[in-house]
Design an enzyme around this catalytic site. Structure first.
Site, PDB file in Angstrom:
ATOM      1  CE  LYS A   1      63.171   9.223 -11.876  1.00 47.52           C
ATOM      2  NZ  LYS A   1      64.350   9.409 -11.031  1.00 47.52           N
TER       3      LYS A   1
ATOM      4  NE  ARG B   1      68.382   7.497  -2.957  1.00 45.81           N
ATOM      5  CZ  ARG B   1      67.682   7.269  -4.062  1.00 45.81           C
ATOM      6  NH1 ARG B   1      67.205   8.268  -4.771  1.00 45.81           N
ATOM      7  NH2 ARG B   1      67.480   6.027  -4.473  1.00 45.81           N
TER       8      ARG B   1
ATOM      9  CG  ASN C   1      69.402   6.620  -7.644  1.00 42.54           C
ATOM     10  OD1 ASN C   1      68.246   6.927  -7.918  1.00 42.54           O
ATOM     11  ND2 ASN C   1      69.830   5.381  -7.703  1.00 42.54           N
TER      12      ASN C   1
ATOM     13  N   GLY D   1      60.876   1.819 -10.272  1.00 38.28           N
ATOM     14  CA  GLY D   1      59.837   0.821 -10.539  1.00 38.28           C
ATOM     15  C   GLY D   1      58.419   1.320 -10.327  1.00 38.28           C
TER      16      GLY D   1
HETATM   17  C1  MV4 Z   1      63.314  -1.707 -17.455  1.00 44.90           C
HETATM   18  C2  MV4 Z   1      63.328  -3.108 -17.510  1.00 44.90           C
HETATM   19  C3  MV4 Z   1      63.432  -3.680 -18.752  1.00 44.90           C
HETATM   20  N1  MV4 Z   1      63.470  -2.920 -19.857  1.00 44.90           N
HETATM   21  N2  MV4 Z   1      63.386  -0.982 -18.580  1.00 44.90           N
HETATM   22  C4  MV4 Z   1      62.629  -1.319 -12.770  1.00 44.90           C
HETATM   23  C5  MV4 Z   1      63.022  -0.191 -11.869  1.00 44.90           C
HETATM   24  C6  MV4 Z   1      63.213   0.981 -12.748  1.00 44.90           C
HETATM   25  N3  MV4 Z   1      64.382   1.702 -12.345  1.00 44.90           N
HETATM   26  C7  MV4 Z   1      63.330   0.445 -14.115  1.00 44.90           C
HETATM   27  N4  MV4 Z   1      63.066  -0.975 -14.047  1.00 44.90           N
HETATM   28  C8  MV4 Z   1      63.151  -1.738 -15.149  1.00 44.90           C
HETATM   29  N5  MV4 Z   1      63.243  -1.063 -16.304  1.00 44.90           N
HETATM   30  C9  MV4 Z   1      63.436  -1.598 -19.745  1.00 44.90           C
HETATM   31  N6  MV4 Z   1      63.469  -0.866 -20.862  1.00 44.90           N
HETATM   32  C10 MV4 Z   1      63.258  -3.821 -16.328  1.00 44.90           C
HETATM   33  C11 MV4 Z   1      63.160  -3.145 -15.125  1.00 44.90           C
HETATM   34  C12 MV4 Z   1      63.068  -3.964 -13.971  1.00 44.90           C
HETATM   35  C13 MV4 Z   1      64.087  -4.001 -13.040  1.00 44.90           C
HETATM   36  C14 MV4 Z   1      65.206  -3.212 -13.158  1.00 44.90           C
HETATM   37  C15 MV4 Z   1      66.198  -3.245 -12.243  1.00 44.90           C
HETATM   38  C16 MV4 Z   1      66.082  -4.094 -11.148  1.00 44.90           C
HETATM   39  C17 MV4 Z   1      64.969  -4.882 -10.984  1.00 44.90           C
HETATM   40  C18 MV4 Z   1      63.969  -4.835 -11.919  1.00 44.90           C
HETATM   41  C19 MV4 Z   1      62.850  -5.646 -11.742  1.00 44.90           C
HETATM   42  C20 MV4 Z   1      61.863  -5.610 -12.666  1.00 44.90           C
HETATM   43  C21 MV4 Z   1      61.955  -4.761 -13.774  1.00 44.90           C
END
Ligand code: MV4
Length: 452
Positions: free
Chosen positions: A119, A295, A293, A168
């Site tokens: 990442k 895929r 992603n 996540g």
């Molecule tokens: C974050 C965020 C808020 N701020 N990054 C969750 C999955 C991963 N791909 C990154 N995620 C998040 N990153 C920053 N800087 C909040 C999340 C996040 C989230 C993101 C997308 C869909 C659902 C989520 C649920 C909780 C937190």
């Protein structure tokens, strides 16, 4: 074009690839564990080979067994599907081994997979390629002094993420200075144990984001287009439950901007095949690169519904070095699509509910699509994930798609196991969802508003 494709997967996605291949006039080879002998992907493939016992590690993740199956069946290409090897640390190595065996790989080059799997490297590359980024560490957090200095500069709350994580896994939100050291040590140790890599990076934390992803299609000749976005904010514990396209949060201007920067970035890195760029969209309408992603994804059918493209056929054609044959101008998003993931799980506790399906009737009618390996007397196995079907509806408008999804959910009969269909029925009448005014906390709020 290929002569014979081996599908290194099971369930609905294996079936989905078989359907695309058959329509292209390409033969198919299924691989399966001993528990999956009665699966539809085994029935519908031209040939099938058993590759091991039920646990994934010994079958669907068993690279030597899969490569042997390709060799003995005479397959000239392999499609990985999603999950299993395509969400594993060995994904890039698998791609490499396939190519070194003289078999075509239906996916991006291994270097693309490797870059996006880390990442931190992905963020660096995408920053360089022009994608907007949140203020953050710009690389690995080196030590505790670095940690404090960075957090001070970025401002609280911050989020710590694992370089080897994603989706996540290995994340920690830090709201105040006093928690920083402790959270960092725990997160880094957990990531080292889980992924064999304790590297962490830091970003400003966005409080109420939406998860918006852009679908990319790129050929081997430098042509790149996007197919608009998918709204993926309806999640519980980082498991998506429902996806839609277009997103109720985007207007044409924002869509055009997100799509344009995504396409430019992919051109710069010479990305190939299909891929998805995930963005966080904040309440001000600013968007930031999150992950990529490499895929095909579970939710690809909503994009197929609004664009009319068959993404799996495109993947296969692109891997066979065909030209894209479509320009950005030729792509229009028409109507609205919603996908509900139907899982074998308790609708209240969300605990898996494997077992025998004693009665099954899938909905039909105009604008209704089911991607599933389930049928009456099918047994949902405890060894694999609990998604038993994807119910996708398409209609002229979002309100019409919501009505159609409600109607389809009412028609859906699945007996013998518990499913999350009751949860989806609640979601489809939940006012914040119906209004399209929601963020990643929607499911939590729904559960708090509907205690049972
Ligand atoms: C974050 C965020 C808020 N701020 N990054 C969750 C999955 C991963 N791909 C990154 N995620 C998040 N990153 C920053 N800087 C909040 C999340 C996040 C989230 C993101 C997308 C869909 C659902 C989520 C649920 C909780 C937190």
């Amino acid at each position: 074009m290929f002569h014979r494709i081996l599908i290194a997967n099971r369930g609905e996605i294996a079936l989905r690839v078989i359907r695309a291949a058959r329509e292209l006039g390409v033969e198919t080879v299924a691989v399966h564990s001993t528990a999956d002998s009665n699966s539809l992907h085994v029935r519908f493939a031209d040939q099938s080979l058993c590759i091991g016992p039920p646990p994934s590690r010994e079958s669907y993740l068993n690279i030597p067994a899969i490569l042997s199956a390709a060799e003995v069946s005479g397959a000239d290409a392999i499609h990985p599907g999603y999950g299993f090897l395509s969400e594993n640390a060995e994904y890039a190595e698998f791609a490499e081994m396939v190519m070194h065996s003289g078999i075509a790989w239906i996916g991006p080059r291994p270097e693309m997979i490797r870059m996006m799997g880390n990442k931190i490297r992905a963020k660096e590359a995408m920053k360089e390629a022009g994608l907007p980024q949140l203020p953050g560490s710009e690389g690995v957090v080196q030590d505790e002094r670095d940690l404090a200095r960075l957090a001070e500069r970025i401002g609280f709350p911050v989020i710590l993420k694992a370089a080897a994580g994603g989706g996540g896994r290995g994340m920690k939100i830090v709201r105040e200075k006093e928690q920083l050291s402790q959270m960092y040590r725990t997160a880094s140790a957990e990531s080292l144990a889980a992924f064999g890599n304790g590297d962490m990076y830091m970003e400003r934390y966005v409080e109420r984001p939406r998860h918006i992803e852009i679908q990319i299609v790129a050929d081997e000749h430098g042509n790149v287009i996007h197919l608009g976005e998918r709204e993926c904010s309806v999640q519980r514990r980082h498991q998506k439950m429902l996806e839609e396209s277009p997103s109720p949060a985007l207007n044409e201007r924002l869509r055009e901007r997100m799509g344009r920067v995504a396409v430019e970035a992919m051109r710069k890195i010479r990305y190939n095949n299909v891929g998805t760029i995930e963005f966080l969209l904040d309440e001000r309408g600013d968007f930031y690169f999150m992950e990529m992603n490499t895929r095909i994804q579970v939710e690809h059918p909503v994009t197929e519904s609004v664009t009319g493209l068959d993404l799996i056929k495109e993947q296969i054609r692109l891997a066979a070095k065909e030209e894209l044959g479509r320009t950005q101008k030729s792509i229009t998003l028409k109507g609205h699509a919603i996908e509900c993931r139907v899982n074998a799980e308790d609708p209240v506790s969300f605990a898996p509910s494997p077992g025998l399906i004693t009665a099954y009737h899938a909905p039909g009618g105009l604008g209704v699509r089911i991607d599933s390996g389930a049928y009456e007397q099918y047994r949902v196995l405890p060894f694999y994930d609990s998604m038993v079907a994807k119910l996708i509806v398409y209609a002229d408008s979002r309100p019409a798609a919501i009505m159609r999804m409600r109607r389809a959910l009412e028609e859906y009969i699945v007996e013998g196991i518990k499913t999350n269909i009751p949860f989806h029925k609640k979601l489809l009448v939940y006012e914040p969802f119906v209004q399209g005014r929601y963020d990643t906390r929607l499911v939590e709020k729904l559960l708090a508003d509907n205690p049972n």
